[in-house]
Design a protein around this motif. Structure first.
Motif: not given
Length: 124
Positions: A35-51
């Motif tokens: 996930f990522r969070q830029a200044p003044g913004k909400e945390r957002e999803f970037v990428a995910a991977i299964s087990g």
């Protein structure tokens, strides 16, 4: 416990590779995400991977540019970021959760372990 590293400064069009190391013996049971969070913004999803690593998902904003992968033997998940843009500038966090679920989740509420963030800055 998760520890992310690999952030830094890159020029637009450049690349960076983030890594996240997990402690423990059951890493393959964890689905993982970035996930990522830029200044003044909400945390957002970037990428995910299964087990198992067999399933991945990406935010539309990074599709085709970022690649998530994992090495369960080394308890590590990576985020390869190519063709970086200034709007990719943010603090990046890795997250995970132990589960029997074999897929991925793209919302932070499904993760209960979080690493400290690593700063990524992309200059134009």
């Amino acid at each position: 416990q998760l520890q992310a590293f690999g952030g830094g400064l890159a020029q637009a069009g450049g690349s960076l590779r983030l890594s996240c190391v997990a402690s423990g013996r059951t890493f393959s049971r964890y689905y993982m995400g970035w996930f990522r969070q830029a200044p003044g913004k909400e945390r957002e999803f970037v990428a995910a991977i299964s087990g198992s690593g067999g399933s991945t998902s990406y935010a539309d904003s990074v599709k085709g540019r970022f690649t998530i992968s994992r090495d369960n033997a080394r308890n590590t998940v990576h985020l390869q970021m190519n063709t970086l843009k200034p709007e990719d500038t943010a603090v990046y966090y890795c997250a995970g959760r132990s589960s029997t679920y074999s897929g991925t989740y793209d919302h932070s509420r499904y993760y209960n372990s979080w690493g400290r963030g690593t700063q990524v800055t992309v200059s134009s």
